[in-house]
Design an enzyme around this catalytic site. Structure first.
Site, mmCIF file in Angstrom:
data_model
loop_
_atom_site.group_PDB
_atom_site.id
_atom_site.type_symbol
_atom_site.label_atom_id
_atom_site.label_comp_id
_atom_site.label_asym_id
_atom_site.label_seq_id
_atom_site.Cartn_x
_atom_site.Cartn_y
_atom_site.Cartn_z
ATOM 1 N N HIS A 123 -58.478 -19.422 -3.005
ATOM 2 C CA HIS A 123 -58.664 -20.747 -2.398
ATOM 3 C C HIS A 123 -59.423 -21.596 -3.412
ATOM 4 C CE1 HIS A 123 -57.503 -19.303 1.657
ATOM 5 N NE2 HIS A 123 -58.042 -18.167 1.240
ATOM 6 N N ASP B 280 -59.013 -12.937 -2.507
ATOM 7 C CA ASP B 280 -59.316 -13.862 -1.407
ATOM 8 C C ASP B 280 -60.564 -14.684 -1.752
ATOM 9 O OD1 ASP B 280 -59.151 -15.277 0.934
ATOM 10 O OD2 ASP B 280 -59.652 -13.592 2.253
ATOM 11 N N ARG C 256 -59.461 -24.964 -3.133
ATOM 12 C CA ARG C 256 -60.045 -26.032 -2.306
ATOM 13 C C ARG C 256 -59.662 -27.461 -2.648
ATOM 14 N NH1 ARG C 256 -61.123 -22.507 1.605
ATOM 15 N NH2 ARG C 256 -63.002 -21.264 1.338
ATOM 16 N N HIS D 68 -54.021 -14.400 -4.236
ATOM 17 C CA HIS D 68 -54.701 -14.936 -3.040
ATOM 18 C C HIS D 68 -56.038 -15.578 -3.409
ATOM 19 C CE1 HIS D 68 -55.298 -14.367 1.545
ATOM 20 N NE2 HIS D 68 -56.117 -15.318 1.112
ATOM 21 N N ASN E 132 -54.516 -23.923 2.697
ATOM 22 C CA ASN E 132 -55.395 -24.556 3.696
ATOM 23 C C ASN E 132 -56.222 -25.662 3.019
ATOM 24 O OD1 ASN E 132 -56.744 -22.528 2.292
ATOM 25 N ND2 ASN E 132 -58.020 -21.910 4.015
ATOM 26 N N PHE F 218 -66.532 -18.530 7.146
ATOM 27 C CA PHE F 218 -65.890 -17.293 6.679
ATOM 28 C C PHE F 218 -65.497 -17.447 5.213
ATOM 29 C CE2 PHE F 218 -64.728 -16.896 11.277
ATOM 30 C CZ PHE F 218 -65.129 -15.585 11.494
ATOM 31 N N ASN G 257 -63.244 -13.185 6.526
ATOM 32 C CA ASN G 257 -62.229 -12.893 7.529
ATOM 33 C C ASN G 257 -60.965 -12.388 6.844
ATOM 34 O OD1 ASN G 257 -60.918 -12.718 9.954
ATOM 35 N ND2 ASN G 257 -60.425 -14.889 10.084
HETATM 36 ZN ZN LIG Z 1 -56.586 -15.043 4.996
#
Ligand SMILES: [Zn+2]
Length: 389
Positions: free
Chosen positions: A32, A273, A34, A30, A64, A291, A246
């Site tokens: 990010h 995360d 980007r 997990h 995302n 977040f 979050n």
């Molecule tokens: Zn999440």
């Protein structure tokens, strides 16, 4: 000692000899990174070097992005940057729905061979029928659905845990129910459809209970939590954006439940995360900041210091949570000579200025930890040895 003093020899008791241990490369399901779309926050290049510094040789990147990998051409944009810039193994997630908007299923079929699993991380899939369709599709493709569980209707503009700190300081809270309600729904759907289901970043005790029960009943369910939920709680909050993520830091009873669940195997793995943002985006306090915190460079030292050295968890079990368990669940093999070496006797203070990641916001800044990464190798090639190799 007396003899040494007399002889005028200085005995340095504070610098023990290095205690180097070599571990299988860590695997973070997990993160990010980007790119494409938000390279002012992080890039595949900076993210992967930060991961290497954290001991990771494999990571799974959340979708995302811009464009969201919801079709093969969109996914291809991310894959081509990975091909060009990554120094470790990166396995992207495909989105569950088009643009992560929750309204139409993504082209799961065509992306399936090139993605590790499917997720709409960053938001929950609100519609039950949409989630059921996604699970049926994922089941037919032999893929996992990894869910960020969050019921939008229960958020009410909250941004930290709906607990004592929020009430005492006049902040809007996010209730635990917004997380566990959706987990409860998805466990039911996973049982109905037979889809392999993974819950992202669980943060509260009710989620632990639901997952523990579902596992006892034989459901094909796994979950992760993150270092910050195990080491901090709402009592550690400060009026600073680096404490905002979050789901939020919950209460002490939630933290205790998560620790117990890590020890008894209800929690299968620890993911970071890792969610970097620009300094401006994190400079607006608890209410106004984005977040997400950066975490991939500090995960192992924190967990080693605050769980292993405090005898909550064995070192062997921690390594399983960081490498063996996520690899097994997500089908990510440990390749030959994917490894990381750590000096477990090195003690230092976490200073975000040292981060390789472009994201500097961490609630752990200033905390003292043990464990320094000496080197990380991917297929025997050194990708970190104190600096970007
Ligand atoms: Zn999440």
């Amino acid at each position: 000692m007396i003899f040494l003093k007399k002889a005028g020899v200085r005995c340095n008791m504070t610098a023990p000899s290095p205690e180097i241990q070599i571990f299988p490369g860590f695997c973070d399901v997990h993160v990010h990174f980007r790119e494409p779309g938000f390279s002012y926050k992080e890039t595949i290049r900076t993210g992967s070097y930060a991961a290497a510094r954290g001991g990771y040789t494999a990571v799974c990147t959340m979708p995302n992005l811009k464009p969201v990998p919801d079709s093969l051409p969109h996914l291809q944009e991310e894959l081509s940057i990975i091909e060009k810039d990554a120094c470790i193994r990166i396995f992207p997630y495909g989105a569950v729905t088009v643009d992560e908007a929750g309204e139409k299923l993504s082209d799961m079929e065509n992306m399936a061979p090139d993605v590790v699993a499917f997720s709409d991380d960053g938001r929950g899939v609100q519609s039950e029928s949409m989630m059921r369709n996604a699970m049926e599709k994922a089941k037919s493709l032999g893929k996992i659905i990894a869910a960020h569980c969050e019921v939008n209707e229960l958020l009410h503009g909250g941004y930290i845990h709906d607990g004592e700190y929020a009430r005492a300081h006049g902040h809007s809270g996010i209730c635990s129910e917004s997380e566990w309600r959706q987990i409860e729904r998805d466990i039911r759907l996973s049982k109905e459809t037979g889809c392999a289901y993974h819950v992202c970043h669980i943060s509260c005790r009710e989620s632990v209970e639901l997952i523990r029960k579902a596992k006892k009943e034989g459901a094909d369910i796994t979950c992760e939590t993150a270092p910050h939920y195990l080491i901090l709680d709402e009592n550690d909050l400060q009026e600073d954006g680096r404490f905002k993520m979050n789901p939020p830091l919950r209460g002490p009873a939630d933290r205790d439940a998560l620790l117990e669940a890590v020890c008894d195997g209800t929690i299968d793995m620890i993911a970071t995360d890792h969610a970097p943002h620009s300094a401006e985006e994190k400079a607006k306090g608890l209410s106004g900041s984005a977040f997400g915190i950066t975490g991939i460079e500090t995960a192992f030292p924190l967990l080693y210091t605050y769980l292993v050295r405090k005898r909550i968890l064995s070192l062997e079990r921690l390594i399983s949570l960081l490498s063996g368990n996520p690899r097994r669940r997500f089908g990510i093999p440990l390749e030959e000579e994917d490894l990381t070496a750590w000096d477990l006797s090195a003690e230092y203070t976490i200073d975000p200025k040292d981060f390789v990641s472009m994201g500097k916001a961490t609630p752990f800044a200033g905390m003292s930890v043990f464990g320094k990464c000496m080197y990380t190798k991917v297929s025997g090639k050194t990708v970190w040895n104190g600096e970007t190799a």
